[in-house]
Write a protein that holds these residues in place. Sequence first.
Motif, PDB file in Angstrom:
ATOM      1  N   ALA A 192      -2.888   8.849   3.535  1.00 25.27           N
ATOM      2  CA  ALA A 192      -1.560   8.458   3.072  1.00 25.27           C
ATOM      3  C   ALA A 192      -0.494   8.798   4.108  1.00 25.27           C
ATOM      4  O   ALA A 192       0.467   8.039   4.298  1.00 25.27           O
ATOM      5  N   LYS A 193      -0.637   9.935   4.795  1.00 24.37           N
ATOM      6  CA  LYS A 193       0.353  10.335   5.792  1.00 24.37           C
ATOM      7  C   LYS A 193       0.487   9.298   6.902  1.00 24.37           C
ATOM      8  O   LYS A 193       1.558   9.124   7.478  1.00 24.37           O
ATOM      9  N   LYS A 194      -0.597   8.593   7.196  1.00 25.34           N
ATOM     10  CA  LYS A 194      -0.560   7.595   8.258  1.00 25.34           C
ATOM     11  C   LYS A 194       0.207   6.331   7.849  1.00 25.34           C
ATOM     12  O   LYS A 194       0.525   5.498   8.695  1.00 25.34           O
ATOM     13  N   LEU A 195       0.465   6.204   6.563  1.00 25.80           N
ATOM     14  CA  LEU A 195       1.198   5.030   6.064  1.00 25.80           C
ATOM     15  C   LEU A 195       2.704   5.241   6.056  1.00 25.80           C
ATOM     16  O   LEU A 195       3.465   4.297   5.849  1.00 25.80           O
ATOM     17  N   LEU A 196       3.141   6.490   6.271  1.00 18.46           N
ATOM     18  CA  LEU A 196       4.557   6.808   6.128  1.00 18.46           C
ATOM     19  C   LEU A 196       5.393   6.220   7.257  1.00 18.46           C
ATOM     20  O   LEU A 196       4.980   6.198   8.412  1.00 18.46           O
ATOM     21  N   LYS A 197       6.573   5.757   6.899  1.00 11.32           N
ATOM     22  CA  LYS A 197       7.560   5.287   7.871  1.00 11.32           C
ATOM     23  C   LYS A 197       8.866   5.988   7.532  1.00 11.32           C
ATOM     24  O   LYS A 197       9.367   5.854   6.429  1.00 11.32           O
ATOM     25  N   TYR A 198       9.423   6.695   8.504  1.00 10.80           N
ATOM     26  CA  TYR A 198      10.583   7.523   8.190  1.00 10.80           C
ATOM     27  C   TYR A 198      11.883   7.079   8.818  1.00 10.80           C
ATOM     28  O   TYR A 198      12.929   7.310   8.272  1.00 10.80           O
ATOM     29  N   GLY A 224       3.084   7.069  10.583  1.00  7.73           N
ATOM     30  CA  GLY A 224       2.775   8.397  11.090  1.00  7.73           C
ATOM     31  C   GLY A 224       3.974   9.178  11.577  1.00  7.73           C
ATOM     32  O   GLY A 224       3.855  10.361  11.863  1.00  7.73           O
ATOM     33  N   GLN A 225       5.146   8.525  11.685  1.00  6.48           N
ATOM     34  CA  GLN A 225       6.320   9.278  12.112  1.00  6.48           C
ATOM     35  C   GLN A 225       6.712  10.280  11.035  1.00  6.48           C
ATOM     36  O   GLN A 225       6.548  10.030   9.856  1.00  6.48           O
ATOM     37  N   ARG A 226       7.272  11.398  11.469  1.00 13.06           N
ATOM     38  CA  ARG A 226       7.668  12.432  10.523  1.00 13.06           C
ATOM     39  C   ARG A 226       9.045  12.126   9.952  1.00 13.06           C
ATOM     40  O   ARG A 226       9.865  11.474  10.576  1.00 13.06           O
ATOM     41  N   LEU A 227       9.289  12.638   8.778  1.00 10.86           N
ATOM     42  CA  LEU A 227      10.577  12.451   8.115  1.00 10.86           C
ATOM     43  C   LEU A 227      11.659  13.191   8.880  1.00 10.86           C
ATOM     44  O   LEU A 227      11.559  14.373   9.147  1.00 10.86           O
ATOM     45  N   LYS A 243       0.837  -1.200   0.000  1.00 15.08           N
ATOM     46  CA  LYS A 243       0.000   0.000   0.000  1.00 15.08           C
ATOM     47  C   LYS A 243       0.867   1.243   0.000  1.00 15.08           C
ATOM     48  O   LYS A 243       1.126   1.841   1.049  1.00 15.08           O
ATOM     49  N   PRO A 244       1.341   1.675  -1.168  1.00 13.67           N
ATOM     50  CA  PRO A 244       2.156   2.884  -1.221  1.00 13.67           C
ATOM     51  C   PRO A 244       1.355   4.119  -0.816  1.00 13.67           C
ATOM     52  O   PRO A 244       0.150   4.187  -1.041  1.00 13.67           O
ATOM     53  N   ALA A 245       2.057   5.072  -0.222  1.00 12.39           N
ATOM     54  CA  ALA A 245       1.408   6.296   0.254  1.00 12.39           C
ATOM     55  C   ALA A 245       1.420   7.344  -0.849  1.00 12.39           C
ATOM     56  O   ALA A 245       2.065   8.402  -0.735  1.00 12.39           O
ATOM     57  N   CYS A 246       0.680   7.107  -1.916  1.00 16.15           N
ATOM     58  CA  CYS A 246       0.703   7.981  -3.091  1.00 16.15           C
ATOM     59  C   CYS A 246       0.313   9.420  -2.750  1.00 16.15           C
ATOM     60  O   CYS A 246       0.879  10.369  -3.290  1.00 16.15           O
TER      61      CYS A 246
END
Length: 291
Positions: free
Chosen positions: A258-264, A271-274, A233-236
């Motif tokens: 999509a932001k909830k799928l992000l892993k930084y 949900g972690q920030r970059l 499930k890419p965070a397009c």
Amino acid sequence: MKTTTVKRTATKTTAAAPKSAKAAAAKTPAAKAPARKPESRAAMIRRARRINRELAEVYPYAHPELDFTNPFELLVATVLSAQTTDLRVNQTTPALFALCPTPEDMAAMDPERLEELIRPAGFFRAKTKSLLGLSAALRDRFGGEVPGRLEDLVSLPGVGRKTANVVLGNAFGVPGITVDTHFGRLARRFGWTTQEDPEKVEADVAEIFPKSEWTMLSHRVVFHGRRVCHSRKPACGACPIAPLCPSYGEGETDPEKAKKLLKYEMGGQPGQRLRPPADYPGRPAAPLAAR
């Protein structure tokens, strides 16, 4: 008595209208996304190189995520990283390198003891066989030193082109394209190749980018694959290169979802920030959603 004949006029029966707009929508075929215009090879190369530049802005600190201090440690860590995470390997190697700092030390290890040390990295029996074999080969054929040539590296037990390119690019400064599962997936999504075989993917991508970019390109694409362009499930909707991606829409397009799928961070949570590693001296990258 006069009989009156009544003519019956047939009425045309029409289908009942749907009771609601929702029902009507259910009967309407979904609109198809407009077909993309065919892309020339020259246009694809321009787009690919722009993607590389954009990823360089997002991940200015892209680097190998395996911990190592010398070519031998990187070689061992890369062999251990097969079918597991770099985080798990980094948790496993300190004790291993404390006991086996050189190829000679590792080649002399008791196989059962070595299996216990690397068990957390998975497939420990096969990996033990590879580590003992490559360590003995380094001791016997290369004077205990990791060679800096591709043809020598791939002659070692358990070492393929992917591992060899990791070692060459990051321990010897020799440009190489590292085609792991993340890189291959994104190269196909970006339209750089249609191949599944890693060596064919490597060959296709090598024709698009200058050799000087190969190592850092590999890090950037892998970083993006781990953090944003996931397999299932890419965070397009939170992707900074979405306008350049022909596969946009394969994943979640709603920005908030999509932001909830992000892993930084390596091993991070949704949900972690970059953000860069704590010891990175450069500027932090902006959150993807702000780009």
